[in-house]
Enzyme design. Structure first.
Site, mmCIF file in Angstrom:
data_model
loop_
_atom_site.group_PDB
_atom_site.id
_atom_site.type_symbol
_atom_site.label_atom_id
_atom_site.label_comp_id
_atom_site.label_asym_id
_atom_site.label_seq_id
_atom_site.Cartn_x
_atom_site.Cartn_y
_atom_site.Cartn_z
ATOM 1 N N LEU A 176 -3.972 -3.501 5.698
ATOM 2 C CA LEU A 176 -4.464 -2.134 5.595
ATOM 3 C C LEU A 176 -5.122 -1.784 6.927
ATOM 4 O O LEU A 176 -5.723 -2.648 7.573
ATOM 5 C CB LEU A 176 -5.495 -1.995 4.467
ATOM 6 C CG LEU A 176 -5.014 -2.233 3.032
ATOM 7 C CD1 LEU A 176 -6.191 -2.165 2.066
ATOM 8 C CD2 LEU A 176 -3.955 -1.215 2.631
ATOM 9 N N ASP A 177 -5.019 -0.512 7.342
ATOM 10 C CA ASP A 177 -5.742 -0.078 8.539
ATOM 11 C C ASP A 177 -7.219 -0.427 8.393
ATOM 12 O O ASP A 177 -7.758 -0.428 7.278
ATOM 13 C CB ASP A 177 -5.626 1.442 8.721
ATOM 14 C CG ASP A 177 -4.240 1.875 9.149
ATOM 15 O OD1 ASP A 177 -3.455 1.005 9.570
ATOM 16 O OD2 ASP A 177 -3.951 3.076 9.053
ATOM 17 N N MET A 178 -7.874 -0.673 9.517
ATOM 18 C CA MET A 178 -9.285 -1.028 9.477
ATOM 19 C C MET A 178 -10.103 0.010 8.710
ATOM 20 O O MET A 178 -10.999 -0.331 7.935
ATOM 21 C CB MET A 178 -9.842 -1.168 10.894
ATOM 22 C CG MET A 178 -11.301 -1.598 10.934
ATOM 23 S SD MET A 178 -11.933 -1.876 12.597
ATOM 24 C CE MET A 178 -12.124 -0.185 13.155
#
Length: 556
Positions: A399-401
């Site tokens: 997942l994106d940060m």
């Protein structure tokens, strides 16, 4: 006061100056910068020759403001634009380019005129009706030649296959000596066919030899001209870079080629030094003005590929500006790079499912899935520390940060491979919830915009129908109010920043996710959450559904 230092038209006496100059690659614009930007935008609105159909500047453009203080501590601001505005490198009201105008412009125009002349030669050859017909005739003849040769090759292959079958039949019924004689005759026939095929190929080549020579002569002439233009352009760019000598707050000077010397690539990209930020800083230092704070914003229509919204503030680009601004800001008290700070400090990973083969965690927002270049704290490093006997990479997907939600983790290599195959085959069902800045009219729909990394501004992504990778998303509206829309996203592919770009892009939903600091505007957090995942357990093969509600509200 310097005519390019613009006075504020509103009272700023009660506004406190920032204690440090803002870090240009990640910042919230200071109140003074916002006022300066608003004043510049009001000026641009009065320039009727730009940002209108058939005007000298139709496309949108990045502008910048730099709040400065003179030696008497008077405040004002400089204005700059990236590249050219209205087809010109200089415009009234804006700071000039970094290089010496008088020396460069005349010579540069002479050389670009030469390159333009070569371009016209190329265009004349390409658009000449005689050459157009020549290319069409040659291509048609070449295709016909290839097809004729392929047909003859197939005919001879068929004869060879029949000859092999004949030899097999005759061998079974003929006497040994008679068969040897028969086999020799068949071998000679085969050699004759091969010889005929070579002769036929020469015959076909001879038929179009004159046309081919004319075609190749034209292509050689075009390639020589293109090579001349390419080499001339590279030489001119290199010559121009010799003129880009940047100042910093210590009044030190450094040429742009030196700034890129120990980087990859070690050659400055085209256009380096032409962005608003370096031009404004250069002018400030040259005029003994102290930089206080800076901001850059987009004005005008959004480009087809990038996500740019009229009036929104954006960070400086990295590929061209990072080496330059790192030098130019030396001597100023600049904010620390917030991207080097670990945002996951004091954050915990909640385990929502676990057995001996795998587990699932709830990743908070601003928490890396895997270790980065500067920050190693991540879901991966924490899981490896928690399960030292686990085998394999553990992290199955990312997942994106800035995105919160469910992340699957494998404890064994076998579980990792099984789960990974499900993602590759797209049998895993994922559902995200997001809050968008904007009112969507459609109840549901499908977005298909191919993406690739923006090489000038990593990690941002842009839409590219030629070189981008397929990126597809289904969406459904859950709830609306006057200004925002809550949606479910169902990603079919899993590209970097896919949902964020598909939401924000003008050809997507044209409504950025609330809190998207890359493609929209900042907020308390990115309002994007991976709330549900359905997958097959790597051992039991049962379908498992996991849910974690979004940790943000949908409010007006």
């Amino acid at each position: 006061m310097d005519p390019l230092v613009h006075s504020f038209k509103t009272d700023i006496s009660n506004i406190e100056l920032p204690s440090q100059f803002n870090y240009p690659f990640y910042y919230q614009p200071h109140e003074l910068a916002v006022l300066a930007a608003q004043q510049l935008q009001a000026y641009l609105e009065q320039q009727y020759q730009w940002f209108v159909a058939n005007g000298t500047q139709e496309a949108g453009k990045m502008f910048g403001v730099l709040v400065v203080q003179d030696e008497k501590r008077n405040l004002g601001f400089l204005a700059g634009f990236s590249g050219k505005l209205g087809g010109e490198t200089t415009q009234e009201h804006f700071v000039p380019p970094v290089y010496q105008l008088e020396r460069v412009d005349q010579f540069f125009k002479q050389e670009t005129d030469k390159l333009d002349a070569v371009t016209k030669q190329i265009a004349a050859l390409e658009n000449d009706p005689v050459n157009i017909q020549l290319i069409a005739d040659y291509n048609a003849k070449a295709i016909a030649q290839t097809e004729s040769l392929e047909r003859e090759q197939e005919r001879i292959k068929a004869i060879k296959r029949e000859r092999r079958r004949l030899l097999k039949r005759e061998k079974a019924v003929m006497e040994t000596e008679a068969f040897k004689s028969f086999e020799a005759r068949q071998r000679q026939l085969s050699l004759n066919n091969n010889f005929f095929l070579k002769e036929y190929e020469v015959y076909l080549e001879d038929k179009i030899a004159t046309l081919k020579n004319q075609f190749e002569s034209l292509q050689l002439e075009l390639e020589n001209l293109r090579s001349k233009r390419r080499k001339g352009s590279l030489w001119l760019q290199d010559w121009l870079f010799d003129e880009y000598n940047f100042l910093n707050a210590r009044k030190e000077t450094q040429n742009v080629k030196e700034l890129f010397k120990n980087r990859i690539p070690d050659v400055p990209p085209a256009g380096t030094g032409d962005c608003a930020a370096p031009k404004m800083l250069q002018y400030a230092y040259a005029q003994n003005l102290k930089p206080i704070t800076m901001a850059e914003f987009w004005y005008g229509p959004s480009p087809a590929s990038k996500v740019r919204s009229h009036g929104n503030f954006y960070p400086a680009c990295r590929s061209k500006c990072e080496p330059v601004l790192e030098f130019m800001l030396q001597g100023l008290d600049v904010e620390d790079n917030p991207l080097l700070e670990n945002p996951a400090v004091d954050k915990e990973l909640d385990i929502i499912f676990e057995d001996e083969h795998m587990l699932a965690v709830h990743k908070p927002a601003e928490f890396l899935s895997v270790a980065g270049k500067s920050i190693t704290d991540s879901v991966q490093t924490r899981m490896k520390a928690k399960y030292p006997n686990a085998t394999g990479p553990m992290i199955v997907h990312r997942l994106d940060m800035s995105t919160s939600g469910i992340l699957l983790v494998a404890k064994t290599m076998e579980a990792y491979h099984h789960l990974q195959q499900q993602f590759l085959k797209r049998t895993v069902e994922k559902r995200y919830v997001a809050v968008l800045n904007g009112h969507l009219e459609k109840e549901s729909g499908f977005i298909d915009l191919p993406l690739r990394v923006d090489l000038d501004n990593r990690p941002c992504q842009l839409v590219d129908f030629e070189f981008g990778k397929s990126a597809r998303t289904r969406f459904e509206v859950i709830e609306r109010n006057d200004h925002k829309t809550k949606v479910h996203f169902f990603p079919i592919t899993g590209r970097t920043h896919q949902l964020r770009v598909h939401a924000a892009h003008v050809d997507g939903l044209n409504a950025p996710i609330v809190g998207d600091d890359l493609y929209g505007t900042t907020d308390s957090r990115l309002h994007l959450h991976a709330e549900q995942i359905i997958f097959e357990h790597p051992l039991s093969r049962k379908r498992i559904t996991l849910n974690v509600p979004a940790p943000f509200d949908f409010t007006a």
